[in-house]
Design a protein around this motif. Structure first.
Motif, mmCIF file in Angstrom:
data_model
loop_
_atom_site.group_PDB
_atom_site.id
_atom_site.type_symbol
_atom_site.label_atom_id
_atom_site.label_comp_id
_atom_site.label_asym_id
_atom_site.label_seq_id
_atom_site.Cartn_x
_atom_site.Cartn_y
_atom_site.Cartn_z
ATOM 1 N N SER A 145 1.000 -1.131 0.235
ATOM 2 C CA SER A 145 -0.247 -0.075 0.121
ATOM 3 C C SER A 145 0.875 1.149 0.087
ATOM 4 N N ILE A 146 0.425 2.461 -0.446
ATOM 5 C CA ILE A 146 0.982 3.736 -0.563
ATOM 6 C C ILE A 146 0.238 4.419 0.711
ATOM 7 N N PHE A 212 -6.531 5.606 2.413
ATOM 8 C CA PHE A 212 -5.923 4.311 2.354
ATOM 9 C C PHE A 212 -6.393 3.168 1.886
ATOM 10 N N ASP A 213 -7.620 3.046 1.862
ATOM 11 C CA ASP A 213 -8.424 1.977 1.263
ATOM 12 C C ASP A 213 -8.669 2.398 -0.276
ATOM 13 N N GLY A 214 -8.190 1.186 -0.863
ATOM 14 C CA GLY A 214 -8.022 1.646 -2.441
ATOM 15 C C GLY A 214 -6.613 1.897 -2.716
ATOM 16 N N GLY A 215 -5.682 2.114 -1.818
ATOM 17 C CA GLY A 215 -4.250 2.635 -2.176
ATOM 18 C C GLY A 215 -3.426 1.468 -2.320
ATOM 19 N N GLU A 243 4.659 11.153 -15.415
ATOM 20 C CA GLU A 243 2.999 10.417 -15.558
ATOM 21 C C GLU A 243 2.183 10.901 -14.448
ATOM 22 N N LEU A 244 2.637 11.155 -13.194
ATOM 23 C CA LEU A 244 1.944 11.414 -12.136
ATOM 24 C C LEU A 244 1.386 12.985 -12.157
ATOM 25 N N PHE A 272 -0.840 7.838 -9.346
ATOM 26 C CA PHE A 272 0.400 7.358 -8.921
ATOM 27 C C PHE A 272 0.370 5.761 -8.870
ATOM 28 N N LEU A 273 -0.763 5.202 -8.529
ATOM 29 C CA LEU A 273 -0.635 3.666 -8.563
ATOM 30 C C LEU A 273 -0.834 3.153 -9.870
#
Length: 290
Positions: A145-146, A212-215, A243-244, A272-273
């Motif tokens: 996770s990020i 945080f959820d979905g990261g 890209e970010l 980012f992800l």
């Protein structure tokens, strides 16, 4: 006769001792092969096809509904938390790495605002994370996770891995007088290649328990990676900062992203992800070759 008996006794003892040592070595070798190994996880920062560097102007052509604009981005900081690492073996079993919280960063010197003696966080570059005590096995994917999960994000005084109020992003880069963590920070300056105004500060940040959820990021390897006491693993991901920047088509207007702009924080996290962070390569390396 007694001397002869003593001689044979000495020879027998020597042979027995030699055999005993050989057996011990074989047992040790078997145990050694099944012991845990380590993994080097690298996040190689890029800007397009170029290496990413701080304090350097990078060209960026912005295309949106209003037209095409030539801009330049100059960065002073790129930081993010990598956490909750899990390795997936060839049988699809997940192996969670305990207390896996790592700060990946490339930053200029940072003044620590809540300390009164003028302390500063030194300029730092850290792209590689070493993870130890990984169970022996063959792994086909990695997840992480990020950001920081709610338990630790709600109490920055708790310590785990590299987390803690006196460590890294906690001491120099937190929200609301350091009561929670920033998950991802990008800072610097936006420049117009021509025209006025000429420049504007860039400050993009994500955080909060809701984000945080979905990261989580899942990285599939091209071939199973063998990790044990005799073979360490290496996984490298690319992080393309160019890209970010596509997280918004109005970077000049949205030069500041933080807690009061939840939709933009989500867009920054997702970009980012999905676009910036990509798999590059993986390999197993004999420990003896290191």
């Amino acid at each position: 006769m007694k001397k002869q008996n003593l001689f044979f006794a000495a020879v027998a003892a020597l042979v027995f001792t030699s055999c005993e040592k050989t057996e011990i070595k074989e047992v040790e070798k078997i145990v050694y092969a099944d012991q845990a190994g380590s993994l080097s996880l690298t996040f190689d920062a890029k800007y397009g096809d170029s290496d990413f560097e701080l304090n350097k102007k990078y060209p960026y052509q912005l295309i949106n509904s209003s037209g095409t604009y030539d801009m330049e981005f100059e960065f002073s900081r790129l930081r993010y938390w990598v956490s909750n690492v899990k390795l997936i073996d060839k049988d699809n079993k997940e192996h969670a790495i305990p207390e896996s919280y790592y700060l990946v960063e490339e930053t200029n010197e940072i003044a620590v605002q809540h300390l009164v003696n003028g302390e500063k966080y030194p300029a730092t570059k850290r792209e590689e994370v070493t993870i130890k005590d990984i169970p022996s096995g063959e792994y086909k994917a990695i997840k992480f996770s990020i950001g920081v999960d709610q338990k630790y994000n709600d109490n920055i005084a708790l310590t785990a891995g590299e987390l803690g109020s006196l460590n890294g992003m906690g001491v120099s880069d937190g929200w609301m007088w350091f009561t929670s963590y920033k998950f991802l920070t990008v800072a610097g300056t936006i420049h117009w290649a021509g025209g006025t105004p000429t420049s504007k500060a860039l400050s993009w940040e994500t955080g909060s328990n809701a984000l945080f959820d979905g990261g989580e990021k899942a990285v599939e390897l091209t071939a199973p990676l063998k990790i044990d006491a005799q073979n360490s693993g290496k996984i490298t991901c690319n992080v393309d900062v160019k890209e970010l920047l596509s997280a918004t088509d109005l970077p000049w207007v949205n030069n500041s992203i933080s807690q009061n702009k939840k939709d933009l924080m989500i867009a920054l996290r997702d970009t980012f992800l999905s676009k910036s962070l990509t798999f590059k390569e993986a390999s197993s390396v004999s420990v003896e070759a290191n």
